[in-house]
Enzyme design. Structure first.
Site, PDB file in Angstrom:
ATOM      1  CD  GLU A  71      -0.746   8.610  39.899  1.00 40.86           C
ATOM      2  OE1 GLU A  71      -1.102   7.550  40.434  1.00 40.86           O
ATOM      3  OE2 GLU A  71       0.436   8.911  39.697  1.00 40.86           O
TER       4      GLU A  71
HETATM    5  C1  FAD Z   1       0.933  18.802  38.309  1.00 40.91           C
HETATM    6  C2  FAD Z   1      -0.044  17.978  37.550  1.00 40.91           C
HETATM    7  C3  FAD Z   1       0.394  16.849  36.870  1.00 40.91           C
HETATM    8  C4  FAD Z   1      -0.510  16.095  36.124  1.00 40.91           C
HETATM    9  N1  FAD Z   1      -0.055  15.015  35.404  1.00 40.91           N
HETATM   10  C5  FAD Z   1      -0.891  14.386  34.541  1.00 40.91           C
HETATM   11  C6  FAD Z   1      -0.403  13.391  33.637  1.00 40.91           C
HETATM   12  O1  FAD Z   1       0.778  13.037  33.651  1.00 40.91           O
HETATM   13  N2  FAD Z   1      -1.283  12.837  32.758  1.00 40.91           N
HETATM   14  C7  FAD Z   1      -2.599  13.187  32.727  1.00 40.91           C
HETATM   15  O2  FAD Z   1      -3.329  12.654  31.907  1.00 40.91           O
HETATM   16  N3  FAD Z   1      -3.105  14.117  33.584  1.00 40.91           N
HETATM   17  C8  FAD Z   1      -2.275  14.730  34.474  1.00 40.91           C
HETATM   18  N4  FAD Z   1      -2.765  15.706  35.318  1.00 40.91           N
HETATM   19  C9  FAD Z   1      -4.179  16.022  35.315  1.00 40.91           C
HETATM   20  C10 FAD Z   1      -4.896  15.521  36.555  1.00 40.91           C
HETATM   21  O3  FAD Z   1      -5.004  14.136  36.520  1.00 40.91           O
HETATM   22  C11 FAD Z   1      -6.243  16.255  36.639  1.00 40.91           C
HETATM   23  O4  FAD Z   1      -5.953  17.554  37.082  1.00 40.91           O
HETATM   24  C12 FAD Z   1      -7.248  15.578  37.550  1.00 40.91           C
HETATM   25  O5  FAD Z   1      -7.669  14.369  37.001  1.00 40.91           O
HETATM   26  C13 FAD Z   1      -8.481  16.440  37.839  1.00 40.91           C
HETATM   27  O6  FAD Z   1      -9.018  16.965  36.683  1.00 40.91           O
HETATM   28  P1  FAD Z   1      -9.281  18.545  36.585  1.00 40.91           P
HETATM   29  O7  FAD Z   1      -8.052  19.227  37.054  1.00 40.91           O
HETATM   30  O8  FAD Z   1      -9.744  18.839  35.216  1.00 40.91           O
HETATM   31  O9  FAD Z   1     -10.411  18.823  37.631  1.00 40.91           O
HETATM   32  P2  FAD Z   1     -11.997  18.718  37.387  1.00 40.91           P
HETATM   33  O10 FAD Z   1     -12.323  17.369  36.866  1.00 40.91           O
HETATM   34  O11 FAD Z   1     -12.473  19.896  36.634  1.00 40.91           O
HETATM   35  O12 FAD Z   1     -12.525  18.788  38.882  1.00 40.91           O
HETATM   36  C14 FAD Z   1     -12.643  20.028  39.606  1.00 40.91           C
HETATM   37  C15 FAD Z   1     -13.219  19.694  40.985  1.00 40.91           C
HETATM   38  O13 FAD Z   1     -14.520  19.109  40.839  1.00 40.91           O
HETATM   39  C16 FAD Z   1     -14.562  17.825  41.461  1.00 40.91           C
HETATM   40  N5  FAD Z   1     -15.421  16.952  40.673  1.00 40.91           N
HETATM   41  C17 FAD Z   1     -15.358  16.700  39.347  1.00 40.91           C
HETATM   42  N6  FAD Z   1     -16.318  15.831  38.994  1.00 40.91           N
HETATM   43  C18 FAD Z   1     -16.999  15.523  40.115  1.00 40.91           C
HETATM   44  C19 FAD Z   1     -18.109  14.669  40.410  1.00 40.91           C
HETATM   45  N7  FAD Z   1     -18.686  13.890  39.498  1.00 40.91           N
HETATM   46  N8  FAD Z   1     -18.544  14.616  41.692  1.00 40.91           N
HETATM   47  C20 FAD Z   1     -17.969  15.329  42.665  1.00 40.91           C
HETATM   48  N9  FAD Z   1     -16.923  16.156  42.444  1.00 40.91           N
HETATM   49  C21 FAD Z   1     -16.442  16.248  41.190  1.00 40.91           C
HETATM   50  C22 FAD Z   1     -13.110  17.361  41.491  1.00 40.91           C
HETATM   51  O14 FAD Z   1     -12.875  16.406  42.505  1.00 40.91           O
HETATM   52  C23 FAD Z   1     -12.371  18.660  41.744  1.00 40.91           C
HETATM   53  O15 FAD Z   1     -12.385  18.965  43.107  1.00 40.91           O
HETATM   54  C24 FAD Z   1      -1.866  16.457  36.091  1.00 40.91           C
HETATM   55  C25 FAD Z   1      -2.316  17.582  36.798  1.00 40.91           C
HETATM   56  C26 FAD Z   1      -1.421  18.339  37.510  1.00 40.91           C
HETATM   57  C27 FAD Z   1      -1.931  19.565  38.219  1.00 40.91           C
END
Ligand code: FAD
Length: 597
Positions: free
Chosen positions: A409
């Site tokens: 979220e």
């Molecule tokens: C158990 C689980 C349930 C989930 N449920 C849903 C769901 O129901 N629906 C849905 O759509 N998604 C869902 N998600 C996805 C979740 O919302 C994403 O994992 C989350 O938004 C982060 O994206 P990412 O994992 O690709 O991380 P990334 O975006 O790849 O980020 C990796 C790291 O880099 C940091 N980062 C990225 N961009 C920047 C920036 N511009 N500046 C500084 N730091 C940055 C992030 O904070 C993080 O620490 C779920 C994920 C999990 C693990």
């Protein structure tokens, strides 16, 4: 905003009324300008007697439903499954209809009652809480917020009973935090849209029949131009992947969801074509108090577990509760829980009162409560010592379950940037006007003078602490805590002003500076909500009964004062450049460069 601010300085009493009844005011945006919109937070919002009675009934019945299941929850966590017979019990209880209006068969809860219910569920099991939360907080919320009457009539009754469970499909393999970069597409074909793409880590994916799906409606390379659709499981071309094997929330369903040439009628579109990004952000903002409620519920459970543990366990001839370092952990857990609860409840109440601009405050409640929960879970496990590490005890599961709250979220990093940049937006616009006016003083002396005068007045009000830079309605017994808040507010407004003038539009790339401002903003909003709650308790119950709450405020306000001071000190003098250089060096090598042999 510029006009409203200048009006405020001229006719304060009339303006106070106007500002308060103005539902697009944001407490934090105003705070960055140096204004304390106290009427938004005072008195601390109380539930109506009717709402309280309904909730007490729900809380009691949830205890009967979930209380005897501790062994099942542990087994389902290990097996990574949630039996469908149990999901049927949740449906029969009405847990999927919490926020659906009564006219459509739901319970019609507002944000505060919803958040309080999720709190109760989370005390027993986080997997259950996320199953229910993903349905209401994000899965079907788009339908409530943006659905046409026809769509609502068609789907809400089935969503209320749980006949349909909902899921929110935004994340993709290549698109996480950068939601605008999704690659799923929807092309128009007559009255229909043809959807193609793959979604990742979708909560409830394996049990949902109703998906809120985001797809690009121009082409996949156009940033942001997306649209939201309702897709149902029975549409040809929809499929889901296997249950993900996760660190925590293991019993809850998380899967991939695939769309292959799925024909979706235009009548399933949610909101306008091309406005899907706004739809997604609005859903996430308004659903945040669900996650916050869950965090508070788990903290309350942890405090029960850890205090019982510390009472029962003896070392060095006495119960470990008698050791200062154990008391320190438990005391901090109580402060964290009370502050989180006050903040989450306040944000929910702002939503229920019809305030429209609470996105920054909602993000603050998510960041603070998810991190407070993480501290609590870690310290509760530490209080249990080796037992805390054993799967026979509940602590390790709670630690695993709690970790995700800082990631999904909106990650807490992204939300910190959002908090700082959004809250500073009004000041930025103001400064832009100011710089234009400095040039314009000679071209249009009247207009230019107006902006300059307002700026000068705002600075004067910050310097002298007059007008709306102070709380006027808090009990005098909270004078010292109020003074800490007001002092820090002045410092915040000055720091925001200084940082924006230094970096201008480039502030977007200055993450260290933004983060420091965000930390101060988070601390100040949490303190304001806690002040409001303790104030109400003091007035209603008297000093003796509110003694512990006053102590919570003593601790929190001192901690906030120290942290805010430190963050502002670091704005100008810090080690940021060295840290960045070290990170770049490590990225280059992709390893740690030193050894002692
Ligand atoms: C158990 C689980 C349930 C989930 N449920 C849903 C769901 O129901 N629906 C849905 O759509 N998604 C869902 N998600 C996805 C979740 O919302 C994403 O994992 C989350 O938004 C982060 O994206 P990412 O994992 O690709 O991380 P990334 O975006 O790849 O980020 C990796 C790291 O880099 C940091 N980062 C990225 N961009 C920047 C920036 N511009 N500046 C500084 N730091 C940055 C992030 O904070 C993080 O620490 C779920 C994920 C999990 C693990």
């Amino acid at each position: 905003m510029v006009l409203r601010a200048s009006e405020a300085l001229e006719t304060q009493p009339k303006d106070v009324k106007q500002r308060v009844t103005n539902k697009d005011t944001s407490f934090m945006r105003s705070l960055c300008m140096g204004y304390i919109e106290e009427d938004m937070l005072l008195p601390f919002p109380a539930m109506s007697a009717e709402e309280r009675e309904t909730l007490q009934g729900v809380v009691g019945s949830l205890g009967d439903l979930l209380g005897p299941r501790e062994k099942d929850f542990r087994a389902w966590d290990r097996a990574a499954e949630m039996p469908s017979a149990y999901v049927d019990e949740l449906k029969a209880f009405g847990l999927f209809g919490l926020i659906i209006p009564e006219a459509y068969g739901g319970l019609g809860f507002g944000s505060a009652a919803y958040s309080r219910t999720l709190q109760e569920v989370a005390k027993f099991d986080a997997s259950t809480a996320v199953t229910v939360g993903a349905h209401s907080s994000i899965g079907m919320r788009g339908l409530l917020l943006f659905g046409s009457e026809e769509q609502r009539t068609r789907f809400l009754p089935r969503l209320a009973t749980g006949e349909m469970i909902a899921a929110f499909c935004l994340t993709e393999p290549g698109s996480g935090s950068d939601a605008a970069s999704i690659r799923t597409t929807a092309h128009r074909e007559g009255d229909d849209w043809i959807l193609d793409g793959n979604k990742l880590w979708i909560t409830n994916g394996g049990i949902a029949d109703f998906f809120t799906v985001f797809a690009k409606t121009e082409n996949a390379d156009t940033r942001g131009h997306m649209t939201a659709f309702i897709v149902t499981r029975d549409m040809p071309g929809v499929s889901v992947g296997p249950h993900e094997d996760k660190m925590g929330l293991r019993a809850s369903s998380t899967t991939t969801v695939h769309f292959e040439k799925v024909r979706v009628p235009d009548s399933h579109r949610l909101g306008e074509v091309g406005k899907g990004f706004k739809v997604a952000m609005k859903i996430l903002n308004s659903g945040r108090t669900g996650l916050g409620g869950g965090a508070v519920g788990t903290m309350k459970h942890l405090i029960s577990l850890a205090t019982r543990q510390a009472n029962e366990r003896s070392q060095f001839g006495k119960p470990i509760r008698e050791f200062g370092l154990i008391k320190q952990k438990i005391g901090q857990m109580v402060v964290d829980c009370y502050a989180s609860e006050s903040t989450v409840h306040m944000v929910a109440a702002l939503a229920d009162q019809g305030y429209e601009d609470y996105a920054v405050e909602a993000a603050i409640s998510k960041v603070f409560s998810s991190e407070a929960l993480w501290r609590c879970a870690d310290e509760a496990l530490q209080t249990a010592g080796g037992n805390g590490y054993m799967t026979e005890y509940p602590y390790e599961r709670i630690v695993r379950d709690a970790r995700i709250n800082r990631i999904f979220e909106g990650t807490n990093e992204i939300l910190r940037l959002f908090i700082a940049l959004s809250a500073m937006d009004d000041v930025g616009r103001h400064l832009k006007e100011l710089s234009k006016s400095l040039q314009g003083v000679f071209e249009d002396p009247i207009k230019g003078f107006g902006v300059l005068r307002e700026y000068a007045l705002r600075r004067a009000s910050l310097a002298t602490g007059i007008r709306k830079s102070v709380f006027t309605k808090l009990d005098p017994r909270l004078k010292s805590h109020t003074a800490i808040f007001e002092e820090a507010t002045k410092d915040l407004a000055i720091a925001v002003d200084r940082v924006l003038r230094k970096h201008g539009r480039n502030i977007i790339g200055k993450q260290f500076a933004s983060k420091r401002l965000a930390e101060a903003m988070i601390d100040l909003f949490v303190l304001a909500c806690t002040l409001s709650r303790v104030n109400s308790s003091l007035l209603a119950n008297g000093e003796e009964k509110a003694r512990q709450e006053m102590q919570i405020l003593d601790v929190l306000s001192d901690q906030v004062r120290r942290r805010v001071r430190q963050n502002f000190d670091l704005v100008d003098r810090n080690e940021d450049e060295s840290l960045k250089a070290l990170a770049d060096h490590a990225f280059e090598l992709e390893k740690y460069a030193w050894d002692t042999i």
